[in-house]
Design an enzyme around this catalytic site. Structure first.
Site, mmCIF file in Angstrom:
data_model
loop_
_atom_site.group_PDB
_atom_site.id
_atom_site.type_symbol
_atom_site.label_atom_id
_atom_site.label_comp_id
_atom_site.label_asym_id
_atom_site.label_seq_id
_atom_site.Cartn_x
_atom_site.Cartn_y
_atom_site.Cartn_z
ATOM 1 N N ALA A 105 0.855 -1.198 0.000
ATOM 2 C CA ALA A 105 0.000 0.000 0.000
ATOM 3 C C ALA A 105 0.887 1.244 0.000
ATOM 4 O O ALA A 105 1.498 1.574 1.011
ATOM 5 C CB ALA A 105 -0.926 -0.004 1.218
ATOM 6 N N GLY A 107 1.275 5.397 -1.256
ATOM 7 C CA GLY A 107 0.590 6.620 -1.692
ATOM 8 C C GLY A 107 -0.887 6.571 -1.338
ATOM 9 O O GLY A 107 -1.277 6.053 -0.281
ATOM 10 N N TYR A 109 -3.136 4.679 -2.299
ATOM 11 C CA TYR A 109 -3.718 3.331 -2.188
ATOM 12 C C TYR A 109 -3.833 2.906 -0.721
ATOM 13 O O TYR A 109 -4.484 1.923 -0.407
ATOM 14 C CB TYR A 109 -2.883 2.297 -2.952
ATOM 15 C CG TYR A 109 -3.230 2.195 -4.422
ATOM 16 C CD1 TYR A 109 -2.998 3.268 -5.284
ATOM 17 C CD2 TYR A 109 -3.768 1.034 -4.958
ATOM 18 C CE1 TYR A 109 -3.298 3.171 -6.637
ATOM 19 C CE2 TYR A 109 -4.071 0.931 -6.307
ATOM 20 C CZ TYR A 109 -3.839 2.000 -7.144
ATOM 21 O OH TYR A 109 -4.142 1.909 -8.483
ATOM 22 N N ASP A 195 -3.757 -7.636 -4.075
ATOM 23 C CA ASP A 195 -3.863 -6.203 -4.356
ATOM 24 C C ASP A 195 -4.668 -5.554 -3.238
ATOM 25 O O ASP A 195 -5.703 -6.096 -2.816
ATOM 26 C CB ASP A 195 -4.618 -5.983 -5.675
ATOM 27 C CG ASP A 195 -3.682 -5.903 -6.869
ATOM 28 O OD1 ASP A 195 -2.542 -6.393 -6.758
ATOM 29 O OD2 ASP A 195 -4.108 -5.355 -7.903
ATOM 30 N N VAL A 196 -4.225 -4.370 -2.811
ATOM 31 C CA VAL A 196 -4.908 -3.717 -1.690
ATOM 32 C C VAL A 196 -6.276 -3.165 -2.107
ATOM 33 O O VAL A 196 -7.164 -2.979 -1.255
ATOM 34 C CB VAL A 196 -4.023 -2.599 -1.084
ATOM 35 C CG1 VAL A 196 -3.925 -1.401 -2.023
ATOM 36 C CG2 VAL A 196 -4.505 -2.183 0.290
ATOM 37 N N ASP A 197 -6.468 -2.940 -3.417
ATOM 38 C CA ASP A 197 -7.740 -2.339 -3.850
ATOM 39 C C ASP A 197 -8.817 -3.414 -4.025
ATOM 40 O O ASP A 197 -9.545 -3.433 -5.018
ATOM 41 C CB ASP A 197 -7.541 -1.527 -5.142
ATOM 42 C CG ASP A 197 -6.940 -2.334 -6.277
ATOM 43 O OD1 ASP A 197 -6.423 -3.448 -6.015
ATOM 44 O OD2 ASP A 197 -6.989 -1.866 -7.429
ATOM 45 N N HIS A 217 -8.149 -14.690 -14.541
ATOM 46 C CA HIS A 217 -8.591 -13.320 -14.804
ATOM 47 C C HIS A 217 -10.020 -13.393 -15.342
ATOM 48 O O HIS A 217 -10.267 -14.039 -16.362
ATOM 49 C CB HIS A 217 -7.650 -12.711 -15.849
ATOM 50 C CG HIS A 217 -7.790 -11.235 -16.000
ATOM 51 N ND1 HIS A 217 -8.989 -10.634 -16.301
ATOM 52 C CD2 HIS A 217 -6.881 -10.235 -15.881
ATOM 53 C CE1 HIS A 217 -8.803 -9.322 -16.369
ATOM 54 N NE2 HIS A 217 -7.534 -9.061 -16.117
ATOM 55 N N PRO A 218 -10.974 -12.740 -14.671
ATOM 56 C CA PRO A 218 -12.374 -12.960 -15.053
ATOM 57 C C PRO A 218 -12.704 -12.519 -16.476
ATOM 58 O O PRO A 218 -13.567 -13.120 -17.115
ATOM 59 C CB PRO A 218 -13.155 -12.126 -14.027
ATOM 60 C CG PRO A 218 -12.192 -11.110 -13.536
ATOM 61 C CD PRO A 218 -10.846 -11.754 -13.583
ATOM 62 N N GLU A 287 1.715 -8.616 -14.377
ATOM 63 C CA GLU A 287 0.799 -9.676 -14.827
ATOM 64 C C GLU A 287 1.384 -10.436 -16.026
ATOM 65 O O GLU A 287 1.190 -11.645 -16.157
ATOM 66 C CB GLU A 287 -0.549 -9.062 -15.189
ATOM 67 C CG GLU A 287 -1.694 -10.036 -15.173
ATOM 68 C CD GLU A 287 -3.031 -9.317 -15.135
ATOM 69 O OE1 GLU A 287 -3.598 -9.196 -14.040
ATOM 70 O OE2 GLU A 287 -3.491 -8.867 -16.200
HETATM 71 N N1 UDP Z 1 -0.142 -0.022 -5.592
HETATM 72 C C1 UDP Z 1 0.057 0.914 -4.573
HETATM 73 N N2 UDP Z 1 0.183 2.224 -4.894
HETATM 74 C C2 UDP Z 1 0.104 2.670 -6.176
HETATM 75 C C3 UDP Z 1 -0.127 1.731 -7.195
HETATM 76 C C4 UDP Z 1 -0.251 0.390 -6.881
HETATM 77 O O1 UDP Z 1 0.134 0.562 -3.408
HETATM 78 O O2 UDP Z 1 0.231 3.882 -6.402
HETATM 79 C C5 UDP Z 1 -0.197 -1.467 -5.237
HETATM 80 C C6 UDP Z 1 -1.540 -1.834 -4.636
HETATM 81 O O3 UDP Z 1 -1.408 -2.945 -3.766
HETATM 82 C C7 UDP Z 1 -2.307 -2.217 -5.855
HETATM 83 C C8 UDP Z 1 -1.263 -3.006 -6.627
HETATM 84 O O4 UDP Z 1 -0.054 -2.262 -6.404
HETATM 85 O O5 UDP Z 1 -3.463 -2.942 -5.528
HETATM 86 C C9 UDP Z 1 -1.505 -3.124 -8.116
HETATM 87 O O6 UDP Z 1 -1.956 -1.898 -8.639
HETATM 88 P P1 UDP Z 1 -3.415 -1.766 -9.262
HETATM 89 O O7 UDP Z 1 -4.416 -2.318 -8.328
HETATM 90 O O8 UDP Z 1 -3.608 -0.326 -9.652
HETATM 91 O O9 UDP Z 1 -3.232 -2.671 -10.564
HETATM 92 P P2 UDP Z 1 -4.308 -3.535 -11.384
HETATM 93 O O10 UDP Z 1 -5.241 -4.226 -10.459
HETATM 94 O O11 UDP Z 1 -5.025 -2.578 -12.263
HETATM 95 O O12 UDP Z 1 -3.453 -4.489 -12.151
HETATM 96 MN MN MN Z 2 -5.810 -4.015 -8.357
#
Ligand code: UDP
Ligand code: MN
Length: 343
Positions: A105, A107, A109, A195-197, A217-218, A287
């Site tokens: 995590a 910035g 995020y 991923d944190v999001d 990947h869905p 990926e």
């Molecule tokens: N991440 C972060 N800060 C950022 C960009 C990415 O912490 O500015 C980390 C975070 O865990 C994020 C992961 O890297 O979930 C992958 O990025 P993102 O979810 O944007 O990628 P995607 O799911 O689109 O491949």
């Molecule tokens: Mn993500």
């Protein structure tokens, strides 16, 4: 002397008269073998690599629909409510596996952290040992720390990284490799990188445990291989030639035994460095390298899109949504990811 003296029964029934009996016997035997094989296939979804080569689309009924529960190479393809998953959870129930969940995590995020952690406390590997490894540039934001359940711990690891999807997409594997080698490997058996999001929205149990686990990947589930966004540039270390590959995996959730994930993270970060040295960058960043690696080292456990789901016209319906990607959903709806107000 008769050539086959034992072909005659004492009662004197001739061989010719026993033909129907013989046919019946053969049929019964074939039926029995088929029954055993079927039973074995539904009961052996784990690591059944060489048992039934060529079993491509073994399917199982779930809520009136049919889903494949095994990959062409015999690894389980996991749907949380399938019979195989129930069986897998039983298998792991008494093993007391310890699992780490590695989260980056950086910035803005960081604002996703609390949501992911509280949902993991509700749904992720309940009743098992879980340690959260949080790599963050803002360790203070976790104060006061979330109150965790029994046998659950948190380690906050401060890292000096700059934000940005494209930068961190090339850094995460290296960070993960160092962390597994120096700490995670000493403390837990399995490690999963998430991923944190994202947010857990339904139970995710030990059915996900495997030597090497990857998630489908869905957007490419059930689609032809020609549509997969494998790396097309032959100069990249992530390049995938035509005809190579089985599935397209997501970088939002993967893991396995510490030693296996360490090997994967080390190899991928090396491939990334080699590309950077040549001024090359694979299209889908982490990926792409992950998919390249998983072609050479097929996962022993493949998670269905239940474990990487978001609402979008391209994403298929799944029986149960277990891991919801808020970030990718934001992107698909045209919102900027990482924007606190939008998502
Ligand atoms: N991440 C972060 N800060 C950022 C960009 C990415 O912490 O500015 C980390 C975070 O865990 C994020 C992961 O890297 O979930 C992958 O990025 P993102 O979810 O944007 O990628 P995607 O799911 O689109 O491949
Ligand atoms: Mn993500």
């Amino acid at each position: 002397m008769a050539p086959f003296p034992y072909c005659r029964l004492p009662s004197g029934i001739s061989f010719g008269n026993r033909k129907p009996l013989l046919v019946l016997g053969v049929c019964l035997l074939a039926g029995f073998i088929y029954f055993l094989r079927e039973k074995r296939m539904s009961a052996v979804p784990i690591f059944s690599m060489s048992l039934f080569p060529g079993v491509e689309q073994r399917r199982s009924g779930l809520y009136g629909k049919e889903f494949p529960v095994m990959t062409p190479w015999g690894a389980p393809l996991v749907w949380g409510d399938s019979e195989s998953s129930v069986w897998r959870r039983d298998e792991f129930a008494h093993l007391g596996a310890r699992t780490g969940l590695a989260i980056l995590a950086i910035g803005n995020y960081n604002h996703y952290l609390q949501r992911l952690l509280s949902s993991a406390e509700l749904y992720f590997l309940l009743n098992f040992y879980v340690t959260y490894y949080i790599l963050t540039d803002r360790p203070r934001e976790l104060d006061p720390p979330l109150k965790l359940g029994l046998n659950r711990e948190m380690r906050v690891i401060p890292v000096a990284e700059m934000p940005g999807w494209d930068r961190l997409g090339l850094r995460r594997m290296a960070l993960l490799a160092t962390l597994i080698k120096e700490q995670i490997n000493l403390e837990v058996d399995y490690v999963y990188c998430i991923d944190v999001d994202q947010e857990f929205t339904n139970p995710v149990g030990t059915e996900i445990l495997g030597k090497l686990t990857a998630t489908l990947h869905p957007l490419f589930y059930g689609k032809p291989r020609s549509s997969y966004p494998y790396e097309k540039n032959p100069d990249s270390q992530a390049f995938v030639a035509e005809g190579e590959g089985d599935y397209y995996y997501s970088s939002e959730f993967y893991g396995g035994l510490c030693s296996k994930v360490l090997a994967m993270a080390q190899t991928c970060s090396l491939l990334i460095l080699q590309d950077q040295d040549k001024g090359v960058r694979a299209q889908e960043l982490e990926e792409s390298y992950l998919n390249r690696y998983l072609i050479n080292h097929r996962p022993t456990c493949v998670l269905s899109p239940e474990y990487n789901w978001w609402e979008s016209p391209g994403v298929p319906d799944v029986p149960t949504q277990r891991l919801h990607s808020i970030g990718r959903q934001c992107l698909s709806s045209g919102n900027y990811k990482g924007d606190t107000n939008a998502c």
